[in-house]
Scaffold this active site. Sequence first.
Site, PDB file in Angstrom:
ATOM      1  N   LYS A 164     -10.684  -7.647 -15.330  1.00  0.00           N
ATOM      2  CA  LYS A 164     -12.000  -7.008 -15.935  1.00  0.00           C
ATOM      3  C   LYS A 164     -12.182  -7.583 -17.244  1.00  0.00           C
ATOM      4  N   GLY A 217      15.841  -4.767  -8.644  1.00  0.00           N
ATOM      5  CA  GLY A 217      16.494  -3.366  -8.527  1.00  0.00           C
ATOM      6  C   GLY A 217      16.543  -3.510  -6.881  1.00  0.00           C
ATOM      7  N   GLU A 244     -16.523 -14.516   4.933  1.00  0.00           N
ATOM      8  CA  GLU A 244     -16.101 -13.162   5.464  1.00  0.00           C
ATOM      9  C   GLU A 244     -15.930 -12.906   7.087  1.00  0.00           C
ATOM     10  N   VAL A 275     -12.110 -17.738   8.793  1.00  0.00           N
ATOM     11  CA  VAL A 275     -11.679 -19.077   8.488  1.00  0.00           C
ATOM     12  C   VAL A 275     -10.461 -19.221   9.260  1.00  0.00           C
ATOM     13  N   ALA A 327      -8.473 -14.424  -0.565  1.00  0.00           N
ATOM     14  CA  ALA A 327      -8.389 -13.110  -1.248  1.00  0.00           C
ATOM     15  C   ALA A 327      -8.639 -12.359   0.282  1.00  0.00           C
ATOM     16  N   VAL A 328      -7.618 -12.324   1.211  1.00  0.00           N
ATOM     17  CA  VAL A 328      -7.626 -11.828   2.466  1.00  0.00           C
ATOM     18  C   VAL A 328      -6.863 -10.304   2.486  1.00  0.00           C
ATOM     19  N   GLY A 329      -6.569  -9.701   1.578  1.00  0.00           N
ATOM     20  CA  GLY A 329      -6.009  -8.568   1.244  1.00  0.00           C
ATOM     21  C   GLY A 329      -4.378  -8.649   0.765  1.00  0.00           C
ATOM     22  N   ALA A 353      -4.746   1.382  -8.624  1.00  0.00           N
ATOM     23  CA  ALA A 353      -3.765   1.628  -9.617  1.00  0.00           C
ATOM     24  C   ALA A 353      -3.679   3.134 -10.042  1.00  0.00           C
ATOM     25  N   HIS A 382     -30.453  13.446 -22.289  1.00  0.00           N
ATOM     26  CA  HIS A 382     -31.578  12.435 -21.896  1.00  0.00           C
ATOM     27  C   HIS A 382     -31.756  11.655 -23.287  1.00  0.00           C
TER      28      HIS A 382
HETATM   29  P1  FAD Z   1       2.383  -3.101  -8.809  1.00  0.00           P
HETATM   30  O1  FAD Z   1       1.220  -2.852  -9.833  1.00  0.00           O
HETATM   31  O2  FAD Z   1       2.134  -4.094  -7.613  1.00  0.00           O
HETATM   32  O3  FAD Z   1       3.939  -3.074  -9.524  1.00  0.00           O
HETATM   33  C1  FAD Z   1       4.963  -3.187  -8.909  1.00  0.00           C
HETATM   34  C2  FAD Z   1       5.983  -3.696  -9.953  1.00  0.00           C
HETATM   35  O4  FAD Z   1       7.286  -3.644  -9.096  1.00  0.00           O
HETATM   36  C3  FAD Z   1       5.974  -5.236 -10.211  1.00  0.00           C
HETATM   37  O5  FAD Z   1       6.118  -5.471 -11.783  1.00  0.00           O
HETATM   38  C4  FAD Z   1       6.993  -6.027  -9.551  1.00  0.00           C
HETATM   39  O6  FAD Z   1       7.422  -7.251 -10.224  1.00  0.00           O
HETATM   40  C5  FAD Z   1       7.983  -4.815  -9.715  1.00  0.00           C
HETATM   41  N1  FAD Z   1       9.025  -5.120  -8.488  1.00  0.00           N
HETATM   42  C6  FAD Z   1       8.641  -5.341  -6.978  1.00  0.00           C
HETATM   43  N2  FAD Z   1       9.868  -5.260  -6.558  1.00  0.00           N
HETATM   44  C7  FAD Z   1      10.960  -5.216  -7.457  1.00  0.00           C
HETATM   45  C8  FAD Z   1      12.338  -5.107  -7.492  1.00  0.00           C
HETATM   46  N3  FAD Z   1      13.008  -5.054  -6.299  1.00  0.00           N
HETATM   47  N4  FAD Z   1      12.923  -4.808  -8.771  1.00  0.00           N
HETATM   48  C9  FAD Z   1      12.469  -4.723  -9.655  1.00  0.00           C
HETATM   49  N5  FAD Z   1      11.139  -4.657  -9.800  1.00  0.00           N
HETATM   50  C10 FAD Z   1      10.369  -4.895  -8.661  1.00  0.00           C
HETATM   51  N6  FAD Z   1      -6.783  -1.609  -8.865  1.00  0.00           N
HETATM   52  C11 FAD Z   1      -7.505  -0.558  -9.405  1.00  0.00           C
HETATM   53  O7  FAD Z   1      -7.377   0.871  -9.233  1.00  0.00           O
HETATM   54  N7  FAD Z   1      -8.607  -1.021 -10.096  1.00  0.00           N
HETATM   55  C12 FAD Z   1      -8.891  -2.453 -10.415  1.00  0.00           C
HETATM   56  O8  FAD Z   1      -9.808  -2.751 -11.064  1.00  0.00           O
HETATM   57  C13 FAD Z   1      -8.053  -3.312  -9.570  1.00  0.00           C
HETATM   58  N8  FAD Z   1      -8.119  -4.568 -10.093  1.00  0.00           N
HETATM   59  C14 FAD Z   1      -7.376  -5.551  -9.325  1.00  0.00           C
HETATM   60  C15 FAD Z   1      -7.619  -6.764  -9.375  1.00  0.00           C
HETATM   61  C16 FAD Z   1      -6.873  -7.743  -8.759  1.00  0.00           C
HETATM   62  C17 FAD Z   1      -6.929  -9.250  -8.922  1.00  0.00           C
HETATM   63  C18 FAD Z   1      -5.867  -7.299  -8.083  1.00  0.00           C
HETATM   64  C19 FAD Z   1      -4.793  -8.116  -7.509  1.00  0.00           C
HETATM   65  C20 FAD Z   1      -5.320  -5.979  -7.876  1.00  0.00           C
HETATM   66  C21 FAD Z   1      -6.307  -4.897  -8.520  1.00  0.00           C
HETATM   67  N9  FAD Z   1      -6.190  -3.914  -8.173  1.00  0.00           N
HETATM   68  C22 FAD Z   1      -7.041  -2.978  -8.886  1.00  0.00           C
HETATM   69  C23 FAD Z   1      -5.235  -3.132  -7.536  1.00  0.00           C
HETATM   70  C24 FAD Z   1      -3.971  -2.601  -8.418  1.00  0.00           C
HETATM   71  O9  FAD Z   1      -3.497  -3.773  -9.164  1.00  0.00           O
HETATM   72  C25 FAD Z   1      -2.445  -1.992  -7.545  1.00  0.00           C
HETATM   73  O10 FAD Z   1      -3.259  -1.087  -6.675  1.00  0.00           O
HETATM   74  C26 FAD Z   1      -1.497  -1.515  -8.478  1.00  0.00           C
HETATM   75  O11 FAD Z   1      -0.868  -2.466  -9.489  1.00  0.00           O
HETATM   76  C27 FAD Z   1      -0.587  -0.803  -7.684  1.00  0.00           C
HETATM   77  O12 FAD Z   1       0.455  -0.410  -8.771  1.00  0.00           O
HETATM   78  P2  FAD Z   1       1.931  -0.136  -8.253  1.00  0.00           P
HETATM   79  O13 FAD Z   1       2.533   0.486  -9.543  1.00  0.00           O
HETATM   80  O14 FAD Z   1       1.995   0.306  -6.729  1.00  0.00           O
HETATM   81  O15 FAD Z   1       2.383  -1.473  -7.708  1.00  0.00           O
HETATM   82  P1  NAD Z   2      -9.846  -6.711   1.135  1.00  0.00           P
HETATM   83  O1  NAD Z   2      -9.234  -6.052   2.002  1.00  0.00           O
HETATM   84  O2  NAD Z   2     -10.765  -5.751   0.007  1.00  0.00           O
HETATM   85  O3  NAD Z   2     -10.702  -7.768   1.351  1.00  0.00           O
HETATM   86  C1  NAD Z   2     -10.073  -8.802   2.276  1.00  0.00           C
HETATM   87  C2  NAD Z   2     -11.211  -9.388   3.182  1.00  0.00           C
HETATM   88  O4  NAD Z   2     -10.717 -10.596   3.877  1.00  0.00           O
HETATM   89  C3  NAD Z   2     -11.610  -8.471   4.249  1.00  0.00           C
HETATM   90  O5  NAD Z   2     -12.990  -8.175   4.140  1.00  0.00           O
HETATM   91  C4  NAD Z   2     -11.283  -9.298   5.713  1.00  0.00           C
HETATM   92  O6  NAD Z   2     -12.282  -9.150   6.729  1.00  0.00           O
HETATM   93  C5  NAD Z   2     -11.380 -10.714   4.880  1.00  0.00           C
HETATM   94  N1  NAD Z   2     -10.470 -11.826   6.010  1.00  0.00           N
HETATM   95  C6  NAD Z   2      -9.330 -11.579   6.216  1.00  0.00           C
HETATM   96  N2  NAD Z   2      -8.889 -12.761   7.047  1.00  0.00           N
HETATM   97  C7  NAD Z   2      -9.909 -13.639   6.788  1.00  0.00           C
HETATM   98  C8  NAD Z   2     -10.348 -15.001   7.317  1.00  0.00           C
HETATM   99  N3  NAD Z   2      -9.376 -15.381   8.015  1.00  0.00           N
HETATM  100  N4  NAD Z   2     -11.568 -15.467   7.232  1.00  0.00           N
HETATM  101  C9  NAD Z   2     -12.463 -14.801   6.587  1.00  0.00           C
HETATM  102  N5  NAD Z   2     -12.225 -13.688   6.014  1.00  0.00           N
HETATM  103  C10 NAD Z   2     -10.996 -12.903   6.373  1.00  0.00           C
HETATM  104  O7  NAD Z   2      -8.516  -7.461   0.038  1.00  0.00           O
HETATM  105  P2  NAD Z   2      -8.553  -8.051  -1.251  1.00  0.00           P
HETATM  106  O8  NAD Z   2     -10.141  -8.178  -1.655  1.00  0.00           O
HETATM  107  O9  NAD Z   2      -7.552  -9.156  -1.216  1.00  0.00           O
HETATM  108  O10 NAD Z   2      -7.956  -7.030  -2.243  1.00  0.00           O
HETATM  109  C11 NAD Z   2      -6.655  -6.413  -1.883  1.00  0.00           C
HETATM  110  C12 NAD Z   2      -6.858  -5.015  -2.428  1.00  0.00           C
HETATM  111  O11 NAD Z   2      -6.553  -4.910  -3.897  1.00  0.00           O
HETATM  112  C13 NAD Z   2      -7.972  -4.379  -2.324  1.00  0.00           C
HETATM  113  O12 NAD Z   2      -8.009  -3.555  -1.124  1.00  0.00           O
HETATM  114  C14 NAD Z   2      -7.902  -3.038  -3.353  1.00  0.00           C
HETATM  115  O13 NAD Z   2      -7.248  -2.180  -2.800  1.00  0.00           O
HETATM  116  C15 NAD Z   2      -7.151  -3.902  -4.600  1.00  0.00           C
HETATM  117  N6  NAD Z   2      -8.254  -4.240  -5.477  1.00  0.00           N
HETATM  118  C16 NAD Z   2      -9.010  -3.337  -6.128  1.00  0.00           C
HETATM  119  C17 NAD Z   2      -9.788  -3.513  -7.032  1.00  0.00           C
HETATM  120  C18 NAD Z   2     -10.613  -2.629  -7.652  1.00  0.00           C
HETATM  121  O14 NAD Z   2     -10.458  -1.444  -7.392  1.00  0.00           O
HETATM  122  N7  NAD Z   2     -11.822  -2.857  -8.106  1.00  0.00           N
HETATM  123  C19 NAD Z   2     -10.088  -4.868  -7.389  1.00  0.00           C
HETATM  124  C20 NAD Z   2      -9.233  -5.866  -6.805  1.00  0.00           C
HETATM  125  C21 NAD Z   2      -8.377  -5.504  -5.871  1.00  0.00           C
END
Ligand code: FAD
Ligand code: NAD
Length: 472
Positions: A57, A121, A211, A245, A276-278, A327, A451
């Site tokens: 962000k 942990g 995609e 892909v 960015a495939v999940g 999150a 408004h």
């Molecule tokens: P995480 O945030 O993944 O935290 C897990 C923690 O556990 C990490 O610090 C890791 O180091 C630690 N850990 C793992 N294993 C161990 C272990 N054995 N011992 C000790 N520590 C350990 N979500 C939104 O809602 N809004 C958004 O705008 C958004 N934007 C995103 C953008 C990107 C680029 C990405 C990648 C994700 C985004 N998400 C967003 C998704 C969001 O980040 C996750 O859903 C969220 O962080 C999940 O929280 P969590 O606490 O489950 O795990």
């Molecule tokens: P996503 O599931 O949103 O998108 C992955 C896309 O990759 C899918 O549409 C899938 O069809 C495509 N894909 C997979 N394999 C492919 C291939 N071989 N060729 C072409 N396309 C392919 O996953 P993401 O964008 O990686 O994000 C992961 C998760 O992180 C999200 O689902 C979301 O939960 C979280 N996230 C949330 C936010 C937010 O809340 N604003 C922002 C970023 C991430």
Amino acid sequence: MKAYDVVVIGAGPGGYVAAIRCAQLGLKTACIDAWRTPRGEPALGGTCLNVGCIPSKALLDSSHHYSTLKQLLPQHGITVSDPHIDITAMQARKDGVVERLTSGIATLFRKHKVTWLAGKGGLAGEQRVAVTQPGDNASEVIAAKDIIIATGSVPLELPAMPVDHTFIVDSSGALAFQSVPPRLGIIGAGVIGLELGSVWNRLGSEVVLLEALEQFLPAVDRQVAQEAHKSLKGQGLDIRLDARVTSARANHGEVTVEYVHQNEAHSINVDKLIVAVGRSAFTQGLNLETVGLELDDRGRIIVDDGCRTNVPGIHAIGDVVRGPMLAHKASEEGIAVAERIAGQAGHVDYGIIPWVIYTHPEIAWVGKTQAEVESAGRPYRTGSFRLSGLGRAHAAGETQGLVKIIADARTDTIEGVHIFGAHASELIAEAVTAMAFHASAEDLARIVHAHPTLAEAIHEAALDVDERALHR
Ligand code: FAD
Ligand code: NAD
């Protein structure tokens, strides 16, 4: 042996919030986290604060200001000659934001008397957790009456497109580019692909998103998805659907990406490629087998509605369990589990978790899409209102998009709200609140909205459910 009421493994938005809530409820709590910054220092906040929600962000906001300067401000009569973006400064600002917020959690831990254990942990039998420091073979075993696993998720890696952290990167790499790649490829037009694609497109990259699916954003209401698709294409994002892909290789300073479109093989060359495939649940090193903890077929810890695992006293929350990887979902599960451990009735309403995609305009929704309501076979009514019907949208120059409300035709209860428009991330909160109180569209229609505001679109869409919108 040190003993705690609760030990939380993972300090992302799930784990750190759970730990604070446990401490607030008088439970002696420790939180273990293995995260290290690029400088090798321990940091709290997990994926979200370090390489997810917050840095993405920060870059979305910086790049939006840059594109506003070029696209929107001239309409306001403001011109700046030769605008320039300093990527190093932009990245330093982003890093500063991350650092401020992650160290803020350390302060919160001190304030609430949560013990922060920096290390890895792992379960070490019933009510026991082993904490290991990086590079150390020995570990300290601590006792816990309850254990909350909140270890989150990591980017999904596909063997045919291995991340090399230089040319082929995951989302973390894409948040750290030190210059604007002239040609940027992205595999996956999902949430991350669209957000990070928007950042670099605004800064000057030519962006191609490949995609695999034929439908753009299948989880999003069709009308909103179609409008967003058109708008993003108009901004220059080259979104190629039905493009699966099959391989990506870096060679001679560029990446060749092979994909299949309508059974035909194609390829493109780019300077950088974001995969960015999940994301997949992360349980490595937890030693789940020591207590017999069960995983599902996607490697997620199996939990019931109350985040209880199959082992009494072990709970799991956030990205490591079923449900949307968000999150705020992780945090709410953390609060609910903490409250249940303390003997209260913690609860998460999974039907009203809002989603936001931070493109510009933003996409936000809560509840069911029209297609979902339709396939459930219940009679429904819809109301919608375009932002172009609002005075405030014209004043701001933000007239793109709409609000759409779906309500049960018999009871008028709101089933879903879908927004495409500027500030949709903020506007959706009203819809979530309304749905949490089981409001009807008529309830929203009778609430006074200030408004001129963009929120008036929600008011008008609610009026439109009863075909009495005033400004359309
Ligand atoms: P995480 O945030 O993944 O935290 C897990 C923690 O556990 C990490 O610090 C890791 O180091 C630690 N850990 C793992 N294993 C161990 C272990 N054995 N011992 C000790 N520590 C350990 N979500 C939104 O809602 N809004 C958004 O705008 C958004 N934007 C995103 C953008 C990107 C680029 C990405 C990648 C994700 C985004 N998400 C967003 C998704 C969001 O980040 C996750 O859903 C969220 O962080 C999940 O929280 P969590 O606490 O489950 O795990
Ligand atoms: P996503 O599931 O949103 O998108 C992955 C896309 O990759 C899918 O549409 C899938 O069809 C495509 N894909 C997979 N394999 C492919 C291939 N071989 N060729 C072409 N396309 C392919 O996953 P993401 O964008 O990686 O994000 C992961 C998760 O992180 C999200 O689902 C979301 O939960 C979280 N996230 C949330 C936010 C937010 O809340 N604003 C922002 C970023 C991430």
